[in-house]
Design a protein around this motif. Sequence first.
Motif, short mmCIF file in Angstrom:
data_model
loop_
_atom_site.label_atom_id
_atom_site.label_comp_id
_atom_site.label_asym_id
_atom_site.label_seq_id
_atom_site.Cartn_x
_atom_site.Cartn_y
_atom_site.Cartn_z
N ARG A 135 5.78 30.85 -26.94
CA ARG A 135 6.66 31.95 -26.51
C ARG A 135 7.35 32.60 -27.70
O ARG A 135 7.42 33.80 -27.82
N LEU A 136 7.84 31.76 -28.62
CA LEU A 136 8.51 32.27 -29.82
C LEU A 136 7.55 33.11 -30.66
O LEU A 136 7.89 34.18 -31.13
N ALA A 144 4.83 34.63 -29.64
CA ALA A 144 4.48 35.86 -28.94
C ALA A 144 5.62 36.87 -29.09
O ALA A 144 5.39 38.05 -29.36
N ALA A 145 6.86 36.39 -28.98
CA ALA A 145 8.02 37.28 -29.10
C ALA A 145 8.07 37.87 -30.50
O ALA A 145 8.30 39.07 -30.69
N LEU A 146 7.83 37.03 -31.52
CA LEU A 146 7.86 37.52 -32.90
C LEU A 146 6.72 38.50 -33.15
O LEU A 146 6.89 39.52 -33.80
N ALA A 147 5.53 38.19 -32.61
CA ALA A 147 4.37 39.05 -32.80
C ALA A 147 4.64 40.43 -32.21
O ALA A 147 4.36 41.45 -32.82
N CYS A 148 5.23 40.47 -31.01
CA CYS A 148 5.54 41.75 -30.36
C CYS A 148 6.55 42.52 -31.20
O CYS A 148 6.43 43.72 -31.40
N ASN A 153 7.13 21.59 -25.92
CA ASN A 153 7.20 22.12 -27.29
C ASN A 153 6.13 23.17 -27.55
O ASN A 153 6.37 24.16 -28.24
N LEU A 154 4.95 22.94 -26.99
CA LEU A 154 3.85 23.90 -27.14
C LEU A 154 4.23 25.23 -26.49
O LEU A 154 4.04 26.30 -27.08
N GLU A 155 4.78 25.16 -25.28
CA GLU A 155 5.14 26.39 -24.56
C GLU A 155 6.26 27.14 -25.29
O GLU A 155 6.22 28.35 -25.42
N ARG A 156 7.22 26.39 -25.78
CA ARG A 156 8.33 27.02 -26.50
C ARG A 156 7.82 27.70 -27.78
O ARG A 156 8.16 28.85 -28.07
N ALA A 157 6.97 27.00 -28.52
CA ALA A 157 6.44 27.55 -29.78
C ALA A 157 5.57 28.78 -29.51
O ALA A 157 5.65 29.78 -30.23
N LEU A 189 1.74 23.19 -33.98
CA LEU A 189 1.06 24.44 -33.63
C LEU A 189 1.09 25.32 -34.88
O LEU A 189 2.15 25.55 -35.47
N ASP A 190 -0.11 25.78 -35.31
CA ASP A 190 -0.13 26.60 -36.52
C ASP A 190 0.02 28.09 -36.18
O ASP A 190 0.17 28.46 -35.00
N SER A 191 -0.02 28.94 -37.19
CA SER A 191 0.27 30.35 -36.96
C SER A 191 -0.87 31.07 -36.23
O SER A 191 -0.74 32.23 -35.87
N HIS A 192 -2.00 30.38 -36.02
CA HIS A 192 -3.09 30.96 -35.23
C HIS A 192 -3.13 30.36 -33.83
O HIS A 192 -4.15 30.45 -33.15
N ASP A 193 -1.99 29.76 -33.42
CA ASP A 193 -1.88 29.16 -32.09
C ASP A 193 -2.89 28.05 -31.85
O ASP A 193 -3.35 27.85 -30.74
N ARG A 194 -3.24 27.35 -32.90
CA ARG A 194 -4.10 26.17 -32.76
C ARG A 194 -3.26 24.92 -33.02
O ARG A 194 -2.39 24.92 -33.88
#
Length: 214
Positions: free
Chosen positions: A198-199, A201-205, A192-196, A129-134
């Motif tokens: 969530r992480l 989103a948490a960092l972005a917030c 792994n996708l869901e964990r990444a 998963l890249d930094s643009h959620d792709r």
Amino acid sequence: MAHFELAPLPFAKDALEPWIGARTVELHYGRHHRGYVEKLDRLAEEDPSLRLPLDELVRKADGEVLELAGQAWNHDFYWRGLRAGGGGRPVGTLLACLEASFGGFASCQRRLAEAAKGHFGSGWAWLVLDSHDRVRVTTTHDADNPMRHGLAPLFTIDVWEHAYYLDVQDERARYVEAVIDHLIDWDFVLVNLERASRLRAALACHHAPSAGAL
Ligand code: MN
């Protein structure tokens, strides 16, 4: 007490037959993977600064420590991404995400297969998963890991020769296709996708100047 220990295989050594033979798993897990973990543990015994969580060590290390820590992490991740009766087509959120990222599920399979077949020399092919959620496909050389390049690993195929040579000799393509068609555990990819996500989103917030603005 050991700091780095070999995790148990998540299946019986013959579970992946006929695609990956018991003898391959026995040597690959019992000698190659075990060897990396045990050598790393010996280094950590001598040098307390290495007694970090394995993923942290993979991000920070270089030289021999990176080789051992990367191989220890990558192999553990590889085994956990495979299961008997895997492959097929994912459903729901994961399918939608792969379709959005690759323009179709078949294209995702094809890109991963091409990367794994075409990688020159020893290394790993990955869904990340890249930094643009792709979701993307990438490869790394030797013991390298996508976490060192800002990418979250979702799945990996070991393309070192020891992963397939006993089963199919130089026909890496047959091994790669078997992994994608019959062994990949899409539930593992989803976790792994869901964990990444969530992480991320948490960092972005955490970093956003005004989290409510969007
Ligand atoms: Mn290997």
